[in-house]
Motif scaffolding. Structure first.
Motif, short mmCIF file in Angstrom:
data_model
loop_
_atom_site.label_atom_id
_atom_site.label_comp_id
_atom_site.label_asym_id
_atom_site.label_seq_id
_atom_site.Cartn_x
_atom_site.Cartn_y
_atom_site.Cartn_z
N ARG A 17 59.47 -19.19 45.38
CA ARG A 17 60.88 -19.53 45.24
C ARG A 17 61.22 -20.81 46.00
O ARG A 17 61.97 -21.65 45.52
CB ARG A 17 61.75 -18.38 45.72
CG ARG A 17 63.25 -18.61 45.51
CD ARG A 17 64.06 -17.39 45.92
NE ARG A 17 65.49 -17.61 45.73
CZ ARG A 17 66.11 -17.46 44.58
NH1 ARG A 17 65.44 -17.08 43.51
NH2 ARG A 17 67.41 -17.68 44.49
N SER A 18 60.66 -20.95 47.20
CA SER A 18 60.97 -22.14 48.00
C SER A 18 60.43 -23.41 47.36
O SER A 18 61.00 -24.49 47.53
CB SER A 18 60.38 -21.97 49.41
OG SER A 18 58.97 -22.07 49.38
N GLN A 19 59.34 -23.30 46.61
CA GLN A 19 58.76 -24.47 45.94
C GLN A 19 59.39 -24.71 44.57
O GLN A 19 59.21 -25.78 43.99
CB GLN A 19 57.24 -24.26 45.76
CG GLN A 19 56.47 -24.15 47.05
CD GLN A 19 56.13 -25.50 47.65
OE1 GLN A 19 56.90 -26.45 47.55
NE2 GLN A 19 54.98 -25.59 48.28
N HIS A 61 52.73 3.29 39.90
CA HIS A 61 52.42 4.69 40.23
C HIS A 61 52.11 4.74 41.71
O HIS A 61 52.06 3.69 42.38
CB HIS A 61 51.24 5.19 39.39
CG HIS A 61 50.04 4.29 39.46
ND1 HIS A 61 49.19 4.24 40.54
CD2 HIS A 61 49.59 3.36 38.57
CE1 HIS A 61 48.25 3.34 40.32
NE2 HIS A 61 48.46 2.79 39.13
N ASN A 62 51.89 5.90 42.24
CA ASN A 62 51.55 6.02 43.66
C ASN A 62 50.28 5.24 43.98
O ASN A 62 49.30 5.30 43.24
CB ASN A 62 51.35 7.49 44.04
CG ASN A 62 52.66 8.25 44.05
OD1 ASN A 62 53.73 7.67 44.16
ND2 ASN A 62 52.57 9.57 43.93
N HIS A 63 50.32 4.52 45.09
CA HIS A 63 49.17 3.74 45.58
C HIS A 63 48.76 2.63 44.61
O HIS A 63 47.60 2.21 44.57
CB HIS A 63 47.97 4.65 45.86
CG HIS A 63 48.32 5.88 46.64
ND1 HIS A 63 48.92 5.82 47.88
CD2 HIS A 63 48.21 7.20 46.34
CE1 HIS A 63 49.13 7.05 48.31
NE2 HIS A 63 48.73 7.91 47.41
N CYS A 64 49.70 2.14 43.83
CA CYS A 64 49.42 1.04 42.91
C CYS A 64 49.17 -0.24 43.69
O CYS A 64 49.89 -0.55 44.64
CB CYS A 64 50.63 0.84 41.97
SG CYS A 64 50.44 -0.51 40.78
N ARG A 65 48.14 -0.99 43.29
CA ARG A 65 47.79 -2.22 44.00
C ARG A 65 48.00 -3.46 43.14
O ARG A 65 47.55 -4.55 43.49
CB ARG A 65 46.34 -2.15 44.47
CG ARG A 65 46.07 -1.03 45.46
CD ARG A 65 44.62 -1.02 45.92
NE ARG A 65 44.35 0.10 46.80
CZ ARG A 65 43.16 0.35 47.33
NH1 ARG A 65 42.14 -0.45 47.06
NH2 ARG A 65 42.98 1.40 48.12
N CYS A 66 48.66 -3.33 42.02
CA CYS A 66 48.93 -4.48 41.16
C CYS A 66 50.00 -5.35 41.81
O CYS A 66 50.84 -4.86 42.57
CB CYS A 66 49.39 -4.02 39.78
SG CYS A 66 48.17 -3.01 38.91
N VAL A 67 49.98 -6.63 41.50
CA VAL A 67 50.92 -7.56 42.11
C VAL A 67 51.56 -8.43 41.05
O VAL A 67 51.08 -8.53 39.91
CB VAL A 67 50.21 -8.46 43.15
CG1 VAL A 67 49.65 -7.63 44.29
CG2 VAL A 67 49.11 -9.29 42.50
N GLY A 68 52.66 -9.08 41.42
CA GLY A 68 53.30 -10.05 40.54
C GLY A 68 52.76 -11.43 40.80
O GLY A 68 52.49 -11.80 41.95
N VAL A 69 52.59 -12.21 39.76
CA VAL A 69 52.03 -13.56 39.88
C VAL A 69 52.91 -14.54 39.14
O VAL A 69 53.36 -14.27 38.02
CB VAL A 69 50.60 -13.61 39.30
CG1 VAL A 69 50.03 -15.02 39.40
CG2 VAL A 69 49.70 -12.63 40.03
N ALA A 70 53.16 -15.69 39.76
CA ALA A 70 53.98 -16.72 39.13
C ALA A 70 53.23 -17.40 38.00
O ALA A 70 52.02 -17.64 38.09
CB ALA A 70 54.41 -17.75 40.17
N VAL A 71 53.95 -17.71 36.95
CA VAL A 71 53.41 -18.51 35.84
C VAL A 71 54.05 -19.89 35.92
O VAL A 71 55.27 -20.00 36.02
CB VAL A 71 53.72 -17.85 34.48
CG1 VAL A 71 53.21 -18.73 33.34
CG2 VAL A 71 53.09 -16.46 34.40
N LEU A 72 53.24 -20.94 35.91
CA LEU A 72 53.73 -22.30 36.07
C LEU A 72 53.84 -23.00 34.72
O LEU A 72 53.14 -22.65 33.77
CB LEU A 72 52.80 -23.10 36.99
CG LEU A 72 52.43 -22.44 38.32
CD1 LEU A 72 51.57 -23.38 39.14
CD2 LEU A 72 53.68 -22.04 39.09
#
Length: 254
Positions: free
Chosen positions: A166-168, A206-217
């Motif tokens: 967001r800052s960039q 779900h519980n213990h989910c390790r997925c993350v959000g990634v920016a698309v440029l």
């Protein structure tokens, strides 16, 4: 974290052992939160630098990451050659203390690392009171405690990455990234493509989910694919169409 729990929280010393574990565990988790915050900012800086052909200056990581044998990636230019350092890419400064509070809700609101870990005491007591054998209850609760600690560090990194993006002001959309061992539900969410927002791309599926959000440029290509439930398997998702490649265009997202 689980090894620390097993050493200190024993059937013979539940209350005192849990108190000792909490005093030791909370600072350890917070140190890893601080590391995740730094890694998130570095990842964004290096990703942008690679796209622009630059190499940003990256200060050394904390000394304890070497003494504690923390496995870290090598921060090198992907192609091995620095580009023209035009000064357009910088390492975002983030305050680790901002991310030591859990990203989710617990009870009536966000809680600190210590408060979240302390809740394992009630979970342990509930298991024992329900008739679970003490040693089994200790082991099961310890695994939950270790998972909670890992999730807190990962979510801190996710939130720090989102703030750095967001800052960039470089993101035009957001997608999910699923780890290689992710379930098919998370895979389906990943293959939907950049249909998420900055504030929800990294949600727990779900519980213990390790997925993350990634920016698309802007200018980045990505693939999408339709997935559907497997016949007769309500909890299993499978690809149900061809992959489509698209180039992201700027739409003012951050």
């Amino acid at each position: 974290m689980l090894a620390l729990w097993r050493r200190q929280v024993t059937p013979a010393a539940l209350s005192a052992g849990h108190a000792r574990w909490l005093i030791t565990a909370a600072p350890v988790v917070n140190r890893h939160v601080a590391l995740e915050v730094q890694l998130a900012a570095r990842y964004l800086a290096l990703d942008l630098a690679h796209r622009l052909g630059e190499v940003p200056p990256l200060p050394p990581l904390p000394e304890w990451t070497r003494t504690d044998r923390v496995a870290l990636p090598e921060f090198e230019h992907p192609e091995g050659q620095p580009g023209d350092p035009g000064g357009r890419v910088r390492l975002v400064e983030l305050d680790p203390t901002e991310f030591t509070r859990n990203s989710g809700k617990f009870g009536d609101g966000p809680v600190s690392t210590t408060e979240r870990l302390a809740a394992t005491r009630a979970r342990l007591a509930a298991r024992i009171n329900s008739g679970t054998e003490t040693a089994e209850a200790v082991e099961a609760t310890g695994r939950e405690a270790a998972s909670a600690a890992l999730t807190m560090a990962q979510r801190a990194g996710q939130r720090a990455y989102a703030k750095a993006v967001r800052s960039q002001r470089v993101a035009v959309a957001w997608r999910r990234w699923a780890e290689p061992s992710a379930c098919t539900w998370c895979r389906m969410l990943e293959w939907r493509g950049p249909v998420y927002r900055r504030d929800n791309a990294g949600f727990d599926a779900h519980n213990h989910c390790r997925c993350v959000g990634v920016a698309v440029l802007a200018g980045e290509t990505y693939q999408t694919q339709v997935w559907r439930r497997a016949p007769g398997r309500s909890s299993v998702w499978v690809p149900a169409g061809d992959k489509t490649t698209t180039t992201a265009r700027s739409n003012g997202a951050d």
